[in-house]
Design a protein around this motif. Structure first.
Motif, PDB file in Angstrom:
ATOM      1  N   GLN A   3      49.254  29.089 -37.065  1.00 48.16           N
ATOM      2  CA  GLN A   3      48.342  27.948 -37.250  1.00 48.16           C
ATOM      3  C   GLN A   3      48.752  27.074 -38.442  1.00 48.16           C
ATOM      4  O   GLN A   3      47.913  26.402 -39.045  1.00 48.16           O
ATOM      5  CB  GLN A   3      46.895  28.442 -37.448  1.00 48.16           C
ATOM      6  N   LYS A   4      50.059  27.052 -38.750  1.00 47.29           N
ATOM      7  CA  LYS A   4      50.547  26.262 -39.882  1.00 47.29           C
ATOM      8  C   LYS A   4      51.747  25.428 -39.455  1.00 47.29           C
ATOM      9  O   LYS A   4      52.813  25.967 -39.140  1.00 47.29           O
ATOM     10  CB  LYS A   4      50.964  27.180 -41.041  1.00 47.29           C
ATOM     11  N   LEU A   5      51.551  24.118 -39.418  1.00 47.06           N
ATOM     12  CA  LEU A   5      52.636  23.200 -39.054  1.00 47.06           C
ATOM     13  C   LEU A   5      53.264  22.650 -40.324  1.00 47.06           C
ATOM     14  O   LEU A   5      52.582  22.029 -41.154  1.00 47.06           O
ATOM     15  CB  LEU A   5      52.090  22.060 -38.193  1.00 47.06           C
ATOM     16  N   SER A   6      54.556  22.879 -40.496  1.00 49.62           N
ATOM     17  CA  SER A   6      55.258  22.424 -41.692  1.00 49.62           C
ATOM     18  C   SER A   6      55.895  21.058 -41.447  1.00 49.62           C
ATOM     19  O   SER A   6      55.970  20.575 -40.301  1.00 49.62           O
ATOM     20  CB  SER A   6      56.350  23.427 -42.076  1.00 49.62           C
ATOM     21  N   PHE A   7      56.373  20.444 -42.516  1.00 48.05           N
ATOM     22  CA  PHE A   7      57.074  19.163 -42.390  1.00 48.05           C
ATOM     23  C   PHE A   7      58.316  19.342 -41.527  1.00 48.05           C
ATOM     24  O   PHE A   7      58.634  18.478 -40.696  1.00 48.05           O
ATOM     25  CB  PHE A   7      57.459  18.654 -43.789  1.00 48.05           C
ATOM     26  N   GLU A   8      59.004  20.461 -41.699  1.00 44.79           N
ATOM     27  CA  GLU A   8      60.201  20.719 -40.914  1.00 44.79           C
ATOM     28  C   GLU A   8      59.874  20.812 -39.421  1.00 44.79           C
ATOM     29  O   GLU A   8      60.597  20.307 -38.575  1.00 44.79           O
ATOM     30  CB  GLU A   8      60.882  22.019 -41.381  1.00 44.79           C
ATOM     31  N   ASP A   9      58.752  21.456 -39.088  1.00 44.64           N
ATOM     32  CA  ASP A   9      58.308  21.546 -37.694  1.00 44.64           C
ATOM     33  C   ASP A   9      58.124  20.162 -37.089  1.00 44.64           C
ATOM     34  O   ASP A   9      58.554  19.885 -35.953  1.00 44.64           O
ATOM     35  CB  ASP A   9      56.970  22.306 -37.598  1.00 44.64           C
ATOM     36  N   LEU A  10      57.462  19.299 -37.863  1.00 44.82           N
ATOM     37  CA  LEU A  10      57.162  17.952 -37.375  1.00 44.82           C
ATOM     38  C   LEU A  10      58.437  17.170 -37.105  1.00 44.82           C
ATOM     39  O   LEU A  10      58.573  16.515 -36.058  1.00 44.82           O
ATOM     40  CB  LEU A  10      56.288  17.218 -38.398  1.00 44.82           C
ATOM     41  N   VAL A  11      59.385  17.233 -38.023  1.00 44.65           N
ATOM     42  CA  VAL A  11      60.637  16.485 -37.878  1.00 44.65           C
ATOM     43  C   VAL A  11      61.444  17.007 -36.686  1.00 44.65           C
ATOM     44  O   VAL A  11      61.960  16.230 -35.878  1.00 44.65           O
ATOM     45  CB  VAL A  11      61.479  16.561 -39.172  1.00 44.65           C
ATOM     46  N   ILE A  12      61.536  18.322 -36.549  1.00 44.54           N
ATOM     47  CA  ILE A  12      62.299  18.913 -35.442  1.00 44.54           C
ATOM     48  C   ILE A  12      61.673  18.542 -34.099  1.00 44.54           C
ATOM     49  O   ILE A  12      62.370  18.164 -33.150  1.00 44.54           O
ATOM     50  CB  ILE A  12      62.381  20.442 -35.604  1.00 44.54           C
ATOM     51  N   ALA A  13      60.342  18.621 -34.019  1.00 40.86           N
ATOM     52  CA  ALA A  13      59.657  18.297 -32.765  1.00 40.86           C
ATOM     53  C   ALA A  13      59.829  16.827 -32.411  1.00 40.86           C
ATOM     54  O   ALA A  13      60.114  16.477 -31.259  1.00 40.86           O
ATOM     55  CB  ALA A  13      58.175  18.639 -32.878  1.00 40.86           C
ATOM     56  N   LYS A  14      59.676  15.960 -33.391  1.00 36.66           N
ATOM     57  CA  LYS A  14      59.824  14.521 -33.154  1.00 36.66           C
ATOM     58  C   LYS A  14      61.252  14.179 -32.736  1.00 36.66           C
ATOM     59  O   LYS A  14      61.467  13.337 -31.846  1.00 36.66           O
ATOM     60  CB  LYS A  14      59.454  13.740 -34.416  1.00 36.66           C
ATOM     61  N   ALA A  15      62.218  14.814 -33.371  1.00 39.78           N
ATOM     62  CA  ALA A  15      63.627  14.546 -33.038  1.00 39.78           C
ATOM     63  C   ALA A  15      63.927  14.958 -31.600  1.00 39.78           C
ATOM     64  O   ALA A  15      64.632  14.255 -30.868  1.00 39.78           O
ATOM     65  CB  ALA A  15      64.544  15.286 -34.007  1.00 39.78           C
ATOM     66  N   THR A  16      63.391  16.104 -31.204  1.00 43.23           N
ATOM     67  CA  THR A  16      63.633  16.596 -29.839  1.00 43.23           C
ATOM     68  C   THR A  16      62.887  15.765 -28.813  1.00 43.23           C
ATOM     69  O   THR A  16      63.445  15.327 -27.804  1.00 43.23           O
ATOM     70  CB  THR A  16      63.191  18.070 -29.717  1.00 43.23           C
ATOM     71  N   TYR A  17      61.602  15.532 -29.071  1.00 49.36           N
ATOM     72  CA  TYR A  17      60.712  14.941 -28.076  1.00 49.36           C
ATOM     73  C   TYR A  17      60.857  13.433 -27.954  1.00 49.36           C
ATOM     74  O   TYR A  17      60.621  12.865 -26.880  1.00 49.36           O
ATOM     75  CB  TYR A  17      59.269  15.294 -28.426  1.00 49.36           C
TER      76      TYR A  17
END
Length: 421
Positions: A77-91
């Protein structure tokens, strides 16, 4: 934020993902993350599931699954800045195959590695509830719309050893998206805030007199499905030009109703078997003795299945509009695709019969229960864009000015004549 920075340097996926963005974009993502983290009440280190779903407007099972994928299945239940960047880059920045592989996992809302019919049904329910929050399933069915019209065109060809039910493969998903581009667009915009005009969420504004509401075939849900194959500009406003229940089942009335529009139109037919289908005409309806049009036209089904059939490039037999011809080789009426006598869709000038055959022009099947169709209601909508409205305003202004000049010249001539007497 120290922990996040140290994790970033150690995570090769994050390092790779940052290369998809400009420095300004990275800073914007950083600002977004910090804003969301500050709302999550955890010292600004992470974004909570509830804040994430509220920000991106993704709720229910679809929202839970998206958060799980973005946080890479950690279930913390913890979204990090790295998670956000990786998801945005992929999606948002990835190749189509990468994005659609992500979507395949996203639709698997149970997270069991098998995309079944119940998963797809849950996602479609979330989409419709988001786009049309004021309509429950009961009211939707009363307007001949329910998610089964989309679900029934999906293919589940992948065998599952542990289950009797087959699941959807990546190729199945791509084929489904081709038939329902509105669903593909909607899913593709999920990591964009709704406030920023998210792709796939625009529903055309339907313009018609309130007294016509009970007779109109085109509902908002149908308009959204059709609009998935159009540009954002073409999804602004659609104006009811003709409805046979309201205006009479007359080809001449139809022609009179569309004569002043001169833009793209949507033709919708409900036949006596209860099927609803039609075509998008990208060019104005003009009298021709042969096919005309361009590759923006398409055919569609709305009920009892929903599908869009765009041009395949096999031929240029796109639009047909024959009026007052006496030759049997030039049938009077409106049509799309195929060939004379074997159209993808054809409505005769009598407006009481027509036909629909499978055709290579659009790769479409027969649109109704049988090839011979008997229309119960025929409807035509004009596509209204801001650019078209401006052009018409300018044209009217130009006409008024020209008339003013002509009248002024006439007055001057009269004045000259009077002064010379």
């Amino acid at each position: 934020m120290g922990n996040s920075n140290s994790a970033a340097t150690a995570d090769p996926r994050f390092v790779s993902a940052t290369r998809a963005f400009t420095q300004n974009e990275i800073e914007e993502l950083r600002s977004l993350f910090e804003s969301l983290a500050s709302q999550s009440h955890n010292n600004g280190e992470f974004v909570s599931s509830s804040v994430f779903k509220r920000c991106f407007g993704i709720h229910g099972a679809l929202g839970d699954r998206m958060f799980d994928l973005v946080t890479r299945g950690r279930h913390d239940q913890k979204l990090s800045f790295e998670d956000l960047v990786i998801a945005k880059a992929t999606y948002e920045k990835g190749q189509n195959d990468e994005i659609e592989e992500f979507m395949l996992q996203l639709l698997d809302v149970n997270g069991d590695g098998s995309l079944g019919r119940l998963d797809v049904e849950a996602v479609l329910c979330s989409i419709i509830k988001d786009l049309f929050p004021g309509k429950d399933q009961e009211s939707a069915q009363s307007t001949e719309f329910d998610i089964n019209i989309m679900l029934n065109v999906a293919t589940f060809s992948k065998s599952n050893v542990e289950r009797d039910e087959k699941s959807m493969s990546l190729e199945d998903l791509k084929s489904w998206f081709n038939l329902l581009p509105s669903v593909r667009k909607y899913l593709g915009g999920l990591l964009t805030s709704p406030d920023q005009g998210r792709s796939g969420s625009q529903v055309p504004r339907l313009l018609y007199h309130e007294t016509a509401s009970r007779s109109v075939l085109l509902r908002e849900e149908f308009a959204w499905l059709i609009g998935g194959a159009l540009s954002l500009q073409e999804q602004e406003e659609w104006k009811l030009l003709y409805n046979s229940s309201l205006n009479g089942q007359s080809f001449n009335t139809f022609m009179g109703s569309i004569s002043d529009e001169g833009g793209p139109t949507v033709i919708i037919v409900k036949d006596k078997d209860g099927y609803i289908f039609g075509g998008y005409a990208s060019r104005p309806w003009e009298r021709h003795s042969n096919f005309y049009g361009d590759m923006k036209s398409f055919l569609f089904q709305l009920y009892k299945k929903a599908s869009i059939f765009r041009p395949t490039g096999a031929n240029n037999s796109l639009q047909w509009f024959a009026v007052n011809y006496s030759s049997e080789s030039i049938p009077n009426g409106i049509g799309f695709g195929g060939r004379v006598g074997h159209f993808g869709l054809f409505i005769s000038a009598s407006f009481d019969q027509g036909h629909s055959f499978s055709c290579s022009t659009f790769g479409s099947p027969c649109l109704s229960k049988a090839n011979q169709i008997f229309p119960e209601v025929i409807e035509c909508w004009g596509i209204v864009t801001k650019a078209m409205q401006q052009e018409r305003t300018d044209a009217v202004r130009g006409t008024v000015l020209e008339r003013f000049k002509e009248e002024r010249n006439m007055l001057n001539m009269v004045g000259i004549a009077n002064s010379s007497e």
